[in-house]
Each structure stands twice: as structure tokens, then as C-alpha cells.
Design an enzyme around this catalytic site. Structure first.
Site, PDB file in Angstrom:
ATOM      1  N   GLU A 190    -134.146  68.501  41.511  1.00  0.00           N
ATOM      2  CA  GLU A 190    -134.219  67.914  40.167  1.00  0.00           C
ATOM      3  C   GLU A 190    -134.072  66.394  40.276  1.00  0.00           C
ATOM      4  O   GLU A 190    -134.692  65.628  39.547  1.00  0.00           O
ATOM      5  CB  GLU A 190    -133.104  68.495  39.278  1.00  0.00           C
ATOM      6  CG  GLU A 190    -133.199  68.024  37.840  1.00  0.00           C
ATOM      7  CD  GLU A 190    -132.271  68.775  36.888  1.00  0.00           C
ATOM      8  OE1 GLU A 190    -132.099  69.997  37.053  1.00  0.00           O
ATOM      9  OE2 GLU A 190    -131.723  68.117  35.989  1.00  0.00           O
TER      10      GLU A 190
ATOM     11  N   SER B  55    -127.004  67.889  38.223  1.00  0.00           N
ATOM     12  CA  SER B  55    -127.461  69.025  39.034  1.00  0.00           C
ATOM     13  C   SER B  55    -128.510  68.532  40.022  1.00  0.00           C
ATOM     14  O   SER B  55    -129.487  67.899  39.628  1.00  0.00           O
ATOM     15  CB  SER B  55    -128.104  70.091  38.153  1.00  0.00           C
ATOM     16  OG  SER B  55    -127.176  70.555  37.222  1.00  0.00           O
TER      17      SER B  55
ATOM     18  N   ARG C  68    -137.497  71.056  32.616  1.00  0.00           N
ATOM     19  CA  ARG C  68    -137.259  69.785  33.329  1.00  0.00           C
ATOM     20  C   ARG C  68    -138.560  69.079  33.733  1.00  0.00           C
ATOM     21  O   ARG C  68    -138.657  68.469  34.797  1.00  0.00           O
ATOM     22  CB  ARG C  68    -136.381  70.006  34.579  1.00  0.00           C
ATOM     23  CG  ARG C  68    -135.008  70.527  34.270  1.00  0.00           C
ATOM     24  CD  ARG C  68    -134.151  69.534  33.460  1.00  0.00           C
ATOM     25  NE  ARG C  68    -132.923  70.193  33.065  1.00  0.00           N
ATOM     26  CZ  ARG C  68    -132.770  70.812  31.883  1.00  0.00           C
ATOM     27  NH1 ARG C  68    -133.729  70.803  30.972  1.00  0.00           N
ATOM     28  NH2 ARG C  68    -131.637  71.407  31.592  1.00  0.00           N
TER      29      ARG C  68
HETATM   30  C1  LIG Z   1    -122.726  63.810  35.343  1.00  0.00           C
HETATM   31  C2  LIG Z   1    -124.167  64.110  35.005  1.00  0.00           C
HETATM   32  C3  LIG Z   1    -124.487  65.146  34.156  1.00  0.00           C
HETATM   33  C4  LIG Z   1    -125.817  65.432  33.842  1.00  0.00           C
HETATM   34  N1  LIG Z   1    -126.083  66.466  32.987  1.00  0.00           N
HETATM   35  C5  LIG Z   1    -127.361  66.742  32.690  1.00  0.00           C
HETATM   36  C6  LIG Z   1    -127.660  67.828  31.798  1.00  0.00           C
HETATM   37  O1  LIG Z   1    -126.794  68.498  31.276  1.00  0.00           O
HETATM   38  N2  LIG Z   1    -128.965  68.080  31.533  1.00  0.00           N
HETATM   39  C7  LIG Z   1    -129.978  67.339  32.087  1.00  0.00           C
HETATM   40  O2  LIG Z   1    -131.147  67.622  31.805  1.00  0.00           O
HETATM   41  N3  LIG Z   1    -129.714  66.311  32.924  1.00  0.00           N
HETATM   42  C8  LIG Z   1    -128.442  66.002  33.239  1.00  0.00           C
HETATM   43  N4  LIG Z   1    -128.170  64.959  34.084  1.00  0.00           N
HETATM   44  C9  LIG Z   1    -129.288  64.221  34.710  1.00  0.00           C
HETATM   45  C10 LIG Z   1    -129.769  62.976  33.938  1.00  0.00           C
HETATM   46  O3  LIG Z   1    -128.745  62.450  33.115  1.00  0.00           O
HETATM   47  C11 LIG Z   1    -131.006  63.280  33.083  1.00  0.00           C
HETATM   48  O4  LIG Z   1    -132.088  63.729  33.876  1.00  0.00           O
HETATM   49  C12 LIG Z   1    -131.463  62.051  32.288  1.00  0.00           C
HETATM   50  O5  LIG Z   1    -132.426  62.442  31.365  1.00  0.00           O
HETATM   51  C13 LIG Z   1    -132.055  60.938  33.158  1.00  0.00           C
HETATM   52  O6  LIG Z   1    -132.202  59.771  32.341  1.00  0.00           O
HETATM   53  P1  LIG Z   1    -132.083  58.310  32.961  1.00  0.00           P
HETATM   54  O7  LIG Z   1    -132.319  57.329  31.910  1.00  0.00           O
HETATM   55  O8  LIG Z   1    -130.818  58.176  33.712  1.00  0.00           O
HETATM   56  O9  LIG Z   1    -133.321  58.339  33.947  1.00  0.00           O
HETATM   57  P2  LIG Z   1    -133.419  57.654  35.376  1.00  0.00           P
HETATM   58  O10 LIG Z   1    -132.534  58.383  36.336  1.00  0.00           O
HETATM   59  O11 LIG Z   1    -133.255  56.204  35.260  1.00  0.00           O
HETATM   60  O12 LIG Z   1    -134.932  57.993  35.720  1.00  0.00           O
HETATM   61  C14 LIG Z   1    -135.355  59.344  35.872  1.00  0.00           C
HETATM   62  C15 LIG Z   1    -136.884  59.337  35.968  1.00  0.00           C
HETATM   63  O13 LIG Z   1    -137.435  58.939  34.723  1.00  0.00           O
HETATM   64  C16 LIG Z   1    -138.262  57.783  34.888  1.00  0.00           C
HETATM   65  N5  LIG Z   1    -138.086  56.965  33.692  1.00  0.00           N
HETATM   66  C17 LIG Z   1    -136.943  56.491  33.157  1.00  0.00           C
HETATM   67  N6  LIG Z   1    -137.193  55.834  31.999  1.00  0.00           N
HETATM   68  C18 LIG Z   1    -138.518  55.899  31.798  1.00  0.00           C
HETATM   69  C19 LIG Z   1    -139.400  55.424  30.778  1.00  0.00           C
HETATM   70  N7  LIG Z   1    -138.972  54.718  29.725  1.00  0.00           N
HETATM   71  N8  LIG Z   1    -140.732  55.700  30.890  1.00  0.00           N
HETATM   72  C20 LIG Z   1    -141.209  56.392  31.942  1.00  0.00           C
HETATM   73  N9  LIG Z   1    -140.434  56.857  32.953  1.00  0.00           N
HETATM   74  C21 LIG Z   1    -139.095  56.614  32.871  1.00  0.00           C
HETATM   75  C22 LIG Z   1    -137.788  57.118  36.164  1.00  0.00           C
HETATM   76  O14 LIG Z   1    -138.805  56.357  36.775  1.00  0.00           O
HETATM   77  C23 LIG Z   1    -137.400  58.336  37.003  1.00  0.00           C
HETATM   78  O15 LIG Z   1    -138.530  58.911  37.616  1.00  0.00           O
HETATM   79  C24 LIG Z   1    -126.851  64.655  34.407  1.00  0.00           C
HETATM   80  C25 LIG Z   1    -126.535  63.576  35.259  1.00  0.00           C
HETATM   81  C26 LIG Z   1    -125.216  63.310  35.559  1.00  0.00           C
HETATM   82  C27 LIG Z   1    -124.895  62.145  36.455  1.00  0.00           C
END
Ligand SMILES: Cc1cc2nc3c(=O)[nH]c(=O)nc-3n(C[C@H](O)[C@H](O)[C@H](O)COP(=O)(O)OP(=O)(O)OC[C@H]3O[C@@H](n4cnc5c(N)ncnc54)[C@H](O)[C@@H]3O)c2cc1C
Length: 295
Positions: A290, A220, A169
Site C-alpha cells: 500500500e 498499513s 485503495r
Molecule cells: C498512522 C497512520 C495511519 C493511517 N491510517 C490510514 C487509514 O486508516 N486508512 C487509509 O486509507 N490510509 C491510512 N494511512 C495512510 C495515509 O494516511 C493515506 O494513504 C493518505 O491518504 C495519504 O495522503 P498524503 O497526503 O499523506 O499522501 P502522500 O503520502 O503525500 O502521497 C501519497 C500518493 O499520493 C500522491 N499525491 C499526493 N497528493 C496528490 C495530489 N494533490 N495530486 C496527485 N497526487 C497526489 C503522491 O504523489 C503519492 O503517490 C495511515 C498512515 C499513517 C501514518
């Protein structure tokens, strides 16, 4: 900023509620909220904000974010309009805002295996690279060949697989917060479409059975502590169903904090403080968050 964005055809909103852009459905307004639809516009906007001393935050699908109740004083840049995905041979090229589950579905359509784990992760490619998102023994580190990013100084760089410094992560982008992912190339393997889709359906069913997918959350809340599972520790400490305001430890999976309706970021933070303190006192284990905080 209004005039600058108008002149450069960058969609811009003022006082945009960030609760509408996070899966937790929590968070105050962003002073400015931009949706650039080309990488050039994204880079130009970052540069302009830097020049004017405007604080910036780049977000993907907001699925790992807890935004404070007072919101964000500055420019929030959403990548969700940068969502192109292309498949050539065994390579999938995608822009940073493309939904990970869509990329996985496209790969499956072309009979490409290796990204089945990503189905059901509700993030963008960029967010998934920052977090090295993963599930069911797969993670982004296993499929990324290279990424393009813009540095805090505005320089476009290309990172090879090893330069992403992926760990559990975490990645180069998490430890170097000023860098913004623009796009990536993922390398997959030729497989059989029906088998790939069967595996994805199986993962989806496992998620439906174990996770509270019907309630807003950010997945999580904690990383897996060495030798333990965060959810099990939280449950073992009697915290399942524990609630502060509208924030509750999920009754279905204690590793998830859910918004029961009307939760504030402060409810969630108070609940997390309580969980961490209780787990530390009762088991000696330190839980590491996380979920990322934006304030
Ligand atoms: C129901 C549910 C299930 C999930 N299951 C999992 C799972 O199985 N495994 C897992 O690993 N995660 C899981 N997640 C968590 C999440 O989906 C992941 O961490 C995902 O990768 C976050 O992506 P995001 O685009 O939503 O990032 P955001 O939440 O928008 O941002 C997360 C971080 O990344 C940064 N960021 C976003 N885009 C960029 C970019 N282009 N350049 C630089 N920084 C950036 C943001 O500033 C922030 O710090 C789950 C979440 C939910 C709600």
C-alpha cells in the site's frame, strides 16, 4: 528554477531533507522542494518543470510514502500550503493540501456526517483521493461529488464522482500518475454534532488501542488481501517484532512497519522483501504494497 520561483513568489528550498516531510521520517533530500500557495502557482510550476524537462513529484502530507535514501533528483512539490476548507450547506469544498482530519473536524463542527472515518487518517485531501483512503467502513468514494485536477498537458479538468474510478485503495489518480488533484467537493449529510463527535472519538480510541501511533510509520504497509488481513498473516508467520536495521514489524500491529529510530529506506525495503517472501512461502498469499515509493 531559483530565479523562476523567486520571480513568481513560489517558496523554494534546495536539498530539502524529505525525511522532514514524511511520517516514516525517512528519505534523502529533494534537489528542489517547492511550496506553492495558490493553485495557479502549482499549475505554473508544473508547466515550467515540464518545459525544462525537470522531473516532478507532488506530495501531500507524506503519510503513505517511502522516499529512497538517495532522495529525489528533481522538483518535489508539496501541496501543504493549499489548505483552504469551506462549508456551504451539506457541501465541503477543500483544496488538495488540506489535512483530512481537519476537514473531518470542520464537517463535524457544522453537524455534517459521513466523514467521521477520516478522523485519524494523517493525509491530505489529494493523497486521500489518490489512495481512496478509508477506515471503519467509510472511504473517500462515498463522499466525493467532484474534483478539479490538472492533466499532464496542463489542462484543468473536472471529474464527476464516477470518473474518479474509485476501487479498494485506488482511483483514477493512482492509475494516471501525471494528473494532480487541485480541489474537491464532498457531499455530506446533516446529522447531530454530538453524535458525530462521539463516533469520531470512538474511532480515535480504537486507533490508539490497535495502532502504534507513537512511532513513525506510513500506516498499513500492505493492502488487505482478498479473504485475509495482512497483519494477521504477517503475525501468523512469526514476523511480529522482526527487525532489519531500524525498521521493525510493529509489536502492536503486524500490519505496520515502524521506524525504531534511524531506519533507512533500504532497511524498510529489505524488511518488506523478507515479509513478502516469507508470507508467500508459508501461506501462498501474495502481499501487495500500500505504501508508495518515491525515488
Ligand atoms: C498512522 C497512520 C495511519 C493511517 N491510517 C490510514 C487509514 O486508516 N486508512 C487509509 O486509507 N490510509 C491510512 N494511512 C495512510 C495515509 O494516511 C493515506 O494513504 C493518505 O491518504 C495519504 O495522503 P498524503 O497526503 O499523506 O499522501 P502522500 O503520502 O503525500 O502521497 C501519497 C500518493 O499520493 C500522491 N499525491 C499526493 N497528493 C496528490 C495530489 N494533490 N495530486 C496527485 N497526487 C497526489 C503522491 O504523489 C503519492 O503517490 C495511515 C498512515 C499513517 C501514518
Amino acid at each position: 528554477m531559483l530565479e523562476y520561483c523567486r520571480q513568481n513568489a513560489i517558496a523554494l528550498r534546495q536539498q530539502e531533507p524529505l525525511s522532514a516531510h514524511t511520517t516514516f521520517k525517512v528519505g534523502g533530500p529533494a534537489q528542489w522542494f517547492a511550496l506553492p500557495d495558490t493553485e495557479e502557482k502549482l499549475c505554473m510550476l508544473l508547466q515550467e518543470c515540464r518545459r525544462r524537462g525537470v522531473k516532478t513529484a507532488v506530495i501531500g502530507r507524506g503519510s503513505n510514502l517511502l522516499v529512497s535514501d538517495k532522495g529525489f533528483c528533481g522538483m518535489v512539490i508539496s501541496t501543504s500550503a493549499l489548505e483552504a476548507v469551506g462549508v456551504t450547506g451539506c457541501t465541503v469544498a477543500a483544496q488538495c493540501g488540506a489535512a483530512l482530519s481537519f476537514i473531518a473536524a470542520q464537517a463535524a463542527r457544522y453537524g455534517l456526517q459521513g466523514l467521521e472515518f477520516a478522523q485519524g487518517i494523517p493525509g491530505s485531501l489529494g493523497g486521500a483521493l489518490v489512495m481512496n483512503a478509508g477506515a471503519y467502513d467509510g472511504e473517500m468514494s462515498m463522499v466525493v461529488r467532484q474534483s478539479r485536477a490538472v492533466s499532464p498537458q496542463g489542462e484543468i479538468i473536472t471529474l464527476g464522482a464516477a470518473e474518479h474510478e474509485f476501487g479498494y485503495r485506488t482511483s483514477f489518480f493512482k492509475t494516471h500518475p501525471g494528473y494532480v488533484v487541485l480541489s474537491s467537493e464532498l457531499v455530506l449529510e446533516q446529522g447531530i454534532r454530538e453524535e458525530i463527535e462521539r463516533k469520531m472519538s470512538d474511532f480515535a480510541e480504537r486507533r490508539r488501542q490497535k495502532q502504534p501511533l507513537n512511532k513513525p510509520s506510513a500506516g498499513s504497509a500492505y493492502k488487505r488481501p482478498q479473504g485475509h488481513f495482512a497483519g494477521q498473516l504477517i503475525e501468523q508467520c512469526g514476523l511480529k517484532g522482526c527487525q532489519v536495521g531500524g525498521a521493525r514489524v510493529s509489536d502492536k500491529h503486524a500490519g505496520f512497519i515502524v521506524n525504531e529510530g534511524g531506519a533507512t529506506a533500504s532497511d524498510i525495503l529489505r524488511l518488506m522483501d523478507h515479509i513478502e517472501k516469507t508470507v508467500k512461502e508459508q501461506t501462498g498469499v501474495t502481499l501487495e504494497r500500500e505504501i508508495r515509493l518515491l525515488d
